[in-house]
Design a protein around this motif. Structure first.
Motif, PDB file in Angstrom:
ATOM      1  N   ASN A  25     -14.619   9.486 -16.564  1.00  0.00           N
ATOM      2  CA  ASN A  25     -14.848  10.937 -16.622  1.00  0.00           C
ATOM      3  C   ASN A  25     -15.048  11.518 -15.228  1.00  0.00           C
ATOM      4  O   ASN A  25     -14.493  12.566 -14.893  1.00  0.00           O
ATOM      5  CB  ASN A  25     -16.056  11.270 -17.500  1.00  0.00           C
ATOM      6  CG  ASN A  25     -15.771  11.091 -18.974  1.00  0.00           C
ATOM      7  OD1 ASN A  25     -14.623  11.079 -19.403  1.00  0.00           O
ATOM      8  ND2 ASN A  25     -16.816  10.942 -19.754  1.00  0.00           N
ATOM      9  N   GLN A  28     -11.764  11.741 -13.300  1.00  0.00           N
ATOM     10  CA  GLN A  28     -10.982  12.917 -13.669  1.00  0.00           C
ATOM     11  C   GLN A  28     -11.556  14.188 -13.059  1.00  0.00           C
ATOM     12  O   GLN A  28     -10.817  15.053 -12.583  1.00  0.00           O
ATOM     13  CB  GLN A  28     -10.891  13.051 -15.186  1.00  0.00           C
ATOM     14  CG  GLN A  28     -10.010  12.003 -15.825  1.00  0.00           C
ATOM     15  CD  GLN A  28      -9.921  12.161 -17.331  1.00  0.00           C
ATOM     16  OE1 GLN A  28     -10.784  12.751 -17.973  1.00  0.00           O
ATOM     17  NE2 GLN A  28      -8.858  11.630 -17.898  1.00  0.00           N
ATOM     18  N   GLN A  29     -12.875  14.302 -13.058  1.00  0.00           N
ATOM     19  CA  GLN A  29     -13.514  15.486 -12.485  1.00  0.00           C
ATOM     20  C   GLN A  29     -13.225  15.602 -10.987  1.00  0.00           C
ATOM     21  O   GLN A  29     -12.924  16.694 -10.490  1.00  0.00           O
ATOM     22  CB  GLN A  29     -15.017  15.450 -12.731  1.00  0.00           C
ATOM     23  CG  GLN A  29     -15.403  15.643 -14.182  1.00  0.00           C
ATOM     24  CD  GLN A  29     -16.894  15.495 -14.407  1.00  0.00           C
ATOM     25  OE1 GLN A  29     -17.692  15.683 -13.496  1.00  0.00           O
ATOM     26  NE2 GLN A  29     -17.274  15.153 -15.634  1.00  0.00           N
ATOM     27  N   GLN A  31     -10.679  14.316  -9.391  1.00  0.00           N
ATOM     28  CA  GLN A  31      -9.259  14.661  -9.249  1.00  0.00           C
ATOM     29  C   GLN A  31      -9.037  16.162  -9.424  1.00  0.00           C
ATOM     30  O   GLN A  31      -8.130  16.726  -8.824  1.00  0.00           O
ATOM     31  CB  GLN A  31      -8.416  13.922 -10.292  1.00  0.00           C
ATOM     32  CG  GLN A  31      -8.100  12.505  -9.958  1.00  0.00           C
ATOM     33  CD  GLN A  31      -7.098  11.921 -10.934  1.00  0.00           C
ATOM     34  OE1 GLN A  31      -7.289  11.989 -12.146  1.00  0.00           O
ATOM     35  NE2 GLN A  31      -6.047  11.342 -10.407  1.00  0.00           N
ATOM     36  N   ASN A  32      -9.868  16.773 -10.262  1.00  0.00           N
ATOM     37  CA  ASN A  32      -9.724  18.210 -10.541  1.00  0.00           C
ATOM     38  C   ASN A  32     -10.598  19.082  -9.650  1.00  0.00           C
ATOM     39  O   ASN A  32     -10.777  20.267  -9.926  1.00  0.00           O
ATOM     40  CB  ASN A  32     -10.028  18.482 -12.022  1.00  0.00           C
ATOM     41  CG  ASN A  32      -8.958  17.910 -12.922  1.00  0.00           C
ATOM     42  OD1 ASN A  32      -7.770  18.075 -12.668  1.00  0.00           O
ATOM     43  ND2 ASN A  32      -9.366  17.213 -13.960  1.00  0.00           N
ATOM     44  N   GLY A  33     -11.156  18.498  -8.587  1.00  0.00           N
ATOM     45  CA  GLY A  33     -11.864  19.289  -7.591  1.00  0.00           C
ATOM     46  C   GLY A  33     -13.367  19.393  -7.741  1.00  0.00           C
ATOM     47  O   GLY A  33     -13.996  20.188  -7.039  1.00  0.00           O
ATOM     48  N   ALA A  34     -13.974  18.623  -8.639  1.00  0.00           N
ATOM     49  CA  ALA A  34     -15.432  18.671  -8.789  1.00  0.00           C
ATOM     50  C   ALA A  34     -16.095  18.240  -7.485  1.00  0.00           C
ATOM     51  O   ALA A  34     -15.619  17.330  -6.817  1.00  0.00           O
ATOM     52  CB  ALA A  34     -15.883  17.773  -9.938  1.00  0.00           C
ATOM     53  N   TYR A  46     -10.711   3.146 -10.087  1.00  0.00           N
ATOM     54  CA  TYR A  46     -10.878   4.596  -9.925  1.00  0.00           C
ATOM     55  C   TYR A  46     -11.054   5.016  -8.471  1.00  0.00           C
ATOM     56  O   TYR A  46     -10.324   5.888  -7.989  1.00  0.00           O
ATOM     57  CB  TYR A  46     -12.027   5.113 -10.788  1.00  0.00           C
ATOM     58  CG  TYR A  46     -11.765   5.016 -12.272  1.00  0.00           C
ATOM     59  CD1 TYR A  46     -10.618   5.558 -12.836  1.00  0.00           C
ATOM     60  CD2 TYR A  46     -12.661   4.385 -13.108  1.00  0.00           C
ATOM     61  CE1 TYR A  46     -10.373   5.468 -14.198  1.00  0.00           C
ATOM     62  CE2 TYR A  46     -12.430   4.295 -14.472  1.00  0.00           C
ATOM     63  CZ  TYR A  46     -11.287   4.838 -15.013  1.00  0.00           C
ATOM     64  OH  TYR A  46     -11.056   4.747 -16.362  1.00  0.00           O
ATOM     65  N   LEU A  55      -8.254  11.675  -1.639  1.00  0.00           N
ATOM     66  CA  LEU A  55      -9.409  12.447  -2.094  1.00  0.00           C
ATOM     67  C   LEU A  55     -10.746  11.843  -1.649  1.00  0.00           C
ATOM     68  O   LEU A  55     -11.806  12.235  -2.139  1.00  0.00           O
ATOM     69  CB  LEU A  55      -9.386  12.573  -3.622  1.00  0.00           C
ATOM     70  CG  LEU A  55      -8.187  13.329  -4.190  1.00  0.00           C
ATOM     71  CD1 LEU A  55      -8.168  13.254  -5.713  1.00  0.00           C
ATOM     72  CD2 LEU A  55      -8.221  14.780  -3.726  1.00  0.00           C
TER      73      LEU A  55
END
Length: 92
Positions: A25, A28-29, A31-34, A46, A55
């Motif tokens: 989780n 994924q966060q 990867q989405n800019g969290a 990961y 990243l």
């Protein structure tokens, strides 16, 4: 993790907030800019993927621990764990 956080805060005067959860989780966060400052993952894949995607801070990835899978059963269990994980195949 609490000991590490307390030591970090004592030595730097900065506050650290630890959030526990699933490595997948958090992957994924991120990867989405969290906004994460540090990512401790139980799965090495990961952070490696995050590094490959650019990243992470270059050169900061390292394996911080090695774990083992352990089977614990009560003393009176009928499950024979002498064969390790294979013993679970016949006793889900």
């Amino acid at each position: 993790m609490q000991d590490i956080t307390a030591r970090f805060q004592k030595e730097t005067g900065m506050t650290a907030k630890v959030i526990s959860g699933s490595s997948g989780n958090f992957f994924q966060q991120i990867q989405n800019g969290a906004p994460f400052d540090m990512f401790f993952s139980a799965n090495l894949d990961y952070p490696k993927k995050l590094e490959t995607a650019g990243l992470t801070e270059p050169g900061t990835f390292y394996q911080y621990a090695t774990g083992k899978i352990v089977i614990w059963v009560p003393n009176d269990s009928k499950l024979d764990v002498s064969s390790g994980l294979k013993s679970l195949l016949s006793h889900p």
